[in-house]
Design a protein around this motif. Structure first.
Motif, short mmCIF file in Angstrom:
data_model
loop_
_atom_site.label_atom_id
_atom_site.label_comp_id
_atom_site.label_asym_id
_atom_site.label_seq_id
_atom_site.Cartn_x
_atom_site.Cartn_y
_atom_site.Cartn_z
N ASP A 34 53.87 39.27 27.19
CA ASP A 34 53.59 39.39 25.75
C ASP A 34 52.78 40.72 25.29
O ASP A 34 53.11 41.53 24.57
CB ASP A 34 53.01 37.87 25.17
N SER A 35 51.85 41.06 26.19
CA SER A 35 51.28 42.15 26.18
C SER A 35 51.72 43.40 26.34
O SER A 35 51.79 44.42 25.60
CB SER A 35 49.79 42.22 27.20
N ALA A 36 52.67 43.29 27.49
CA ALA A 36 53.42 44.43 27.86
C ALA A 36 54.47 44.74 26.63
O ALA A 36 54.60 45.71 26.27
CB ALA A 36 54.13 44.14 29.13
N PHE A 37 55.05 43.75 25.97
CA PHE A 37 55.89 43.87 24.86
C PHE A 37 54.99 44.44 23.85
O PHE A 37 55.54 45.48 22.94
CB PHE A 37 56.65 42.59 24.44
N LYS A 38 54.05 44.21 23.38
CA LYS A 38 53.36 44.64 22.31
C LYS A 38 52.90 46.05 22.68
O LYS A 38 52.88 46.95 21.65
CB LYS A 38 51.82 43.83 22.15
N ALA A 39 52.52 46.40 24.07
CA ALA A 39 52.13 47.74 24.44
C ALA A 39 53.43 48.64 24.00
O ALA A 39 53.38 49.96 23.61
CB ALA A 39 51.37 47.80 25.86
N GLN A 40 54.46 48.09 24.66
CA GLN A 40 55.66 48.95 24.33
C GLN A 40 56.00 49.22 22.80
O GLN A 40 56.41 50.41 22.41
CB GLN A 40 56.73 48.36 24.99
N SER A 41 56.02 48.28 22.23
CA SER A 41 56.05 48.49 20.51
C SER A 41 55.00 49.53 20.03
O SER A 41 55.52 50.16 19.34
CB SER A 41 55.89 47.16 19.89
N LEU A 42 53.77 49.33 20.47
CA LEU A 42 52.67 50.48 19.84
C LEU A 42 53.25 51.73 20.28
O LEU A 42 53.29 52.71 19.54
CB LEU A 42 51.34 50.03 20.42
N ALA A 43 53.54 51.84 21.51
CA ALA A 43 53.88 53.34 22.19
C ALA A 43 55.13 53.91 21.37
O ALA A 43 55.31 54.89 21.07
CB ALA A 43 54.05 53.10 23.57
N LEU A 44 56.35 52.74 21.21
CA LEU A 44 57.33 53.59 20.62
C LEU A 44 57.28 53.82 19.23
O LEU A 44 57.80 54.77 18.79
CB LEU A 44 58.50 52.17 20.83
N LYS A 45 56.53 53.14 18.47
CA LYS A 45 56.11 53.25 17.16
C LYS A 45 55.37 54.64 16.95
O LYS A 45 55.80 55.41 16.17
CB LYS A 45 55.37 52.15 16.40
N GLY A 46 54.36 54.97 18.01
CA GLY A 46 53.75 56.16 17.80
C GLY A 46 54.68 57.40 18.30
O GLY A 46 54.91 58.39 17.34
N LEU A 47 55.50 57.43 19.10
CA LEU A 47 56.73 58.30 19.45
C LEU A 47 57.41 58.50 18.11
O LEU A 47 57.74 59.66 18.05
CB LEU A 47 57.46 57.70 20.80
#
Length: 129
Positions: free
Chosen positions: A18-31
């Motif tokens: 779950d944390s990895a999915f949240k981190a990926q979502s945050l990173a992709l949103k920033g990108l």
């Protein structure tokens, strides 16, 4: 004992995923936000450059070249200012994303600490009785 270990391992794995999915979502949103800013800046720069080239092609005399030179200098200054402003926006987005990722890591670390200390506390209680 094995069942308890399996349950804890499953819970930790689910939490990590779950944390990895949240981190990926945050990173992709920033990108995505950064790419949008850069694309917008590129479109604006292309439009301004096309207008300048069009005006340059229509210049026929020395006075026109002089005004074109002044306009070119002004455009270069404006482009540099826009580049700095966009770079600052990108830096702010990157910093915000990094802060969000750091908060996520802190949550993960706290949850892992709680998961480790809870069974220890329960074992201490059981041993004290």
């Amino acid at each position: 004992m094995t069942q308890q270990l399996n349950n804890q391992l499953f819970a930790f794995t689910k939490q990590f995923t779950d944390s990895a999915f949240k981190a990926q979502s945050l990173a992709l949103k920033g990108l995505e936000t950064i790419a949008g800013l850069q694309l917008k800046a590129f479109e604006e720069q292309s439009k301004i450059s096309a207008e300048f080239v069009s005006e340059a092609l229509e210049t026929r005399d020395a006075n026109g070249l002089r005004s074109l030179w002044e306009k070119g200098t002004s455009l270069n200054r404006d482009n540099a200012e826009r580049s700095v402003a966009i770079s600052q926006e990108i830096l702010a987005i990157t910093q915000k994303t990094a802060e969000s990722l750091n908060a996520l890591v802190q949550e993960q670390r706290q949850a892992a600490n709680d998961a480790v200390t809870a069974p220890v506390a329960a074992a201490k209680k059981a041993a004290a009785k």
